[in-house]
Write a protein that holds these residues in place. Structure first.
Motif, PDB file in Angstrom:
ATOM      1  N   UNK A   3       0.810  -1.217   0.000  1.00 53.68           N
ATOM      2  CA  UNK A   3       0.000   0.000   0.000  1.00 53.68           C
ATOM      3  C   UNK A   3       0.845   1.268   0.000  1.00 53.68           C
ATOM      4  N   UNK A   4       2.029   1.242   0.587  1.00 52.19           N
ATOM      5  CA  UNK A   4       2.890   2.427   0.558  1.00 52.19           C
ATOM      6  C   UNK A   4       3.295   2.740  -0.884  1.00 52.19           C
ATOM      7  N   UNK A   5       3.695   1.705  -1.632  1.00 52.37           N
ATOM      8  CA  UNK A   5       4.070   1.885  -3.037  1.00 52.37           C
ATOM      9  C   UNK A   5       2.853   2.304  -3.849  1.00 52.37           C
ATOM     10  N   UNK A   6       1.720   1.620  -3.634  1.00 55.29           N
ATOM     11  CA  UNK A   6       0.500   1.929  -4.376  1.00 55.29           C
ATOM     12  C   UNK A   6       0.087   3.389  -4.168  1.00 55.29           C
ATOM     13  N   UNK A   7       0.034   3.835  -2.933  1.00 52.68           N
ATOM     14  CA  UNK A   7      -0.417   5.197  -2.654  1.00 52.68           C
ATOM     15  C   UNK A   7       0.549   6.252  -3.182  1.00 52.68           C
ATOM     16  N   UNK A   8       1.847   5.961  -3.169  1.00 53.31           N
ATOM     17  CA  UNK A   8       2.829   6.903  -3.733  1.00 53.31           C
ATOM     18  C   UNK A   8       2.689   7.022  -5.247  1.00 53.31           C
ATOM     19  N   UNK A   9       2.299   5.934  -5.899  1.00 51.46           N
ATOM     20  CA  UNK A   9       2.215   5.930  -7.366  1.00 51.46           C
ATOM     21  C   UNK A   9       0.815   6.289  -7.892  1.00 51.46           C
ATOM     22  N   UNK A  10      -0.145   6.421  -7.011  1.00 52.23           N
ATOM     23  CA  UNK A  10      -1.543   6.621  -7.381  1.00 52.23           C
ATOM     24  C   UNK A  10      -1.767   7.931  -8.134  1.00 52.23           C
ATOM     25  N   UNK A  11      -2.420   7.828  -9.307  1.00 59.74           N
ATOM     26  CA  UNK A  11      -2.758   9.003 -10.108  1.00 59.74           C
ATOM     27  C   UNK A  11      -4.208   8.877 -10.565  1.00 59.74           C
ATOM     28  N   UNK A  12      -4.904  10.013 -10.630  1.00 60.36           N
ATOM     29  CA  UNK A  12      -6.304  10.067 -11.040  1.00 60.36           C
ATOM     30  C   UNK A  12      -6.420  10.913 -12.310  1.00 60.36           C
ATOM     31  N   UNK A  13      -7.253  10.465 -13.242  1.00 62.11           N
ATOM     32  CA  UNK A  13      -7.491  11.198 -14.483  1.00 62.11           C
ATOM     33  C   UNK A  13      -8.983  11.198 -14.781  1.00 62.11           C
ATOM     34  N   UNK A  14      -9.528  12.367 -15.074  1.00 58.64           N
ATOM     35  CA  UNK A  14     -10.930  12.464 -15.474  1.00 58.64           C
ATOM     36  C   UNK A  14     -11.007  12.106 -16.950  1.00 58.64           C
ATOM     37  N   UNK A  15     -11.663  10.995 -17.272  1.00 52.02           N
ATOM     38  CA  UNK A  15     -11.751  10.514 -18.661  1.00 52.02           C
ATOM     39  C   UNK A  15     -13.202  10.536 -19.146  1.00 52.02           C
ATOM     40  N   UNK A  16     -13.985  11.451 -18.617  1.00 54.82           N
ATOM     41  CA  UNK A  16     -15.415  11.514 -18.896  1.00 54.82           C
ATOM     42  C   UNK A  16     -15.715  11.796 -20.364  1.00 54.82           C
ATOM     43  N   UNK A  17     -16.569  10.956 -20.930  1.00 54.94           N
ATOM     44  CA  UNK A  17     -17.133  11.215 -22.259  1.00 54.94           C
ATOM     45  C   UNK A  17     -18.656  11.284 -22.175  1.00 54.94           C
ATOM     46  N   UNK A  18     -19.232  10.772 -21.093  1.00 54.95           N
ATOM     47  CA  UNK A  18     -20.681  10.766 -20.875  1.00 54.95           C
ATOM     48  C   UNK A  18     -20.972  11.527 -19.582  1.00 54.95           C
ATOM     49  N   UNK A  19     -21.590  12.710 -19.662  1.00 55.11           N
ATOM     50  CA  UNK A  19     -21.824  13.498 -18.444  1.00 55.11           C
ATOM     51  C   UNK A  19     -22.793  12.838 -17.457  1.00 55.11           C
ATOM     52  N   UNK A  20     -23.592  11.871 -17.921  1.00 53.12           N
ATOM     53  CA  UNK A  20     -24.518  11.172 -17.025  1.00 53.12           C
ATOM     54  C   UNK A  20     -23.761  10.159 -16.154  1.00 53.12           C
ATOM     55  N   UNK A  21     -22.743   9.516 -16.739  1.00 45.21           N
ATOM     56  CA  UNK A  21     -21.932   8.536 -16.009  1.00 45.21           C
ATOM     57  C   UNK A  21     -20.454   8.858 -16.213  1.00 45.21           C
TER      58      UNK A  21
END
Length: 161
Positions: free
Chosen positions: A88-106
């Motif tokens: 989990x230490x490695x996972x949390x250090x490497x964690x990245x989030x990207x908004x890839x929305x193509x459908x505003x409903x979902x």
């Protein structure tokens, strides 16, 4: 030492997850916040913002698992880490989030991380839905060597597969 049977453990899981339906009703302020809640160690599983559909699927799979006294598809791993354990230490250090929305409903949020030092990166796609607040409606590993969609796995699990 206290010993618990599989049935007792499954009953506790079922009870805990049923409580999540009530505690996570409000959801998150944004799709990104909903997904980030799944990687926040201060938020217990039962308080994570699951959609009503995902709650129903997980409850059905848990009930079936309890009936047959064995783990079923969708409950045999942690979909948020694509496995049963990770550093989990490695996972949390490497964690990245990207908004890839193509459908505003979902709206979709893509999460990329490394499970352990030297492991290849994992990319998961979270589908969210607004149910009076943003909630996670599915988690999927797409376009990679082993593809899966958590809702599909849980539906199979509910059938005892």
């Amino acid at each position: 030492m206290i010993r618990l049977s599989r049935r007792a453990v499954l009953a506790a899981a079922l009870t805990g997850f049923a409580a999540s339906a009530a505690s996570a009703q409000q959801g998150a302020a944004s799709p990104m916040d909903a997904v980030k809640a799944f990687y926040n160690s201060k938020i217990p599983d039962e308080a994570r913002p699951y959609s009503q559909r995902l709650i129903r699927l997980r409850l059905a799979a848990t009930r079936r698992s309890q009936q047959i006294n064995e783990p079923v598809s969708g409950l045999d791993f942690d979909p948020t880490i694509d496995g049963q354990d990770a550093d989990m230490a490695v996972l949390l250090r490497s964690l990245q989030y990207f908004d890839t929305t193509t459908d505003p409903i979902k709206p979709t949020i893509q999460v990329t991380f490394t499970q352990s030092r030297g492991a290849p990166p994992v990319t998961l796609t979270y589908t969210t839905i607004n149910e009076g607040g943003w909630k996670v409606d599915d988690i999927a590993k797409l376009r990679q060597r082993s593809n899966w969609r958590w809702s599909t796995l849980l539906a199979r699990g509910a059938k005892g597969q």
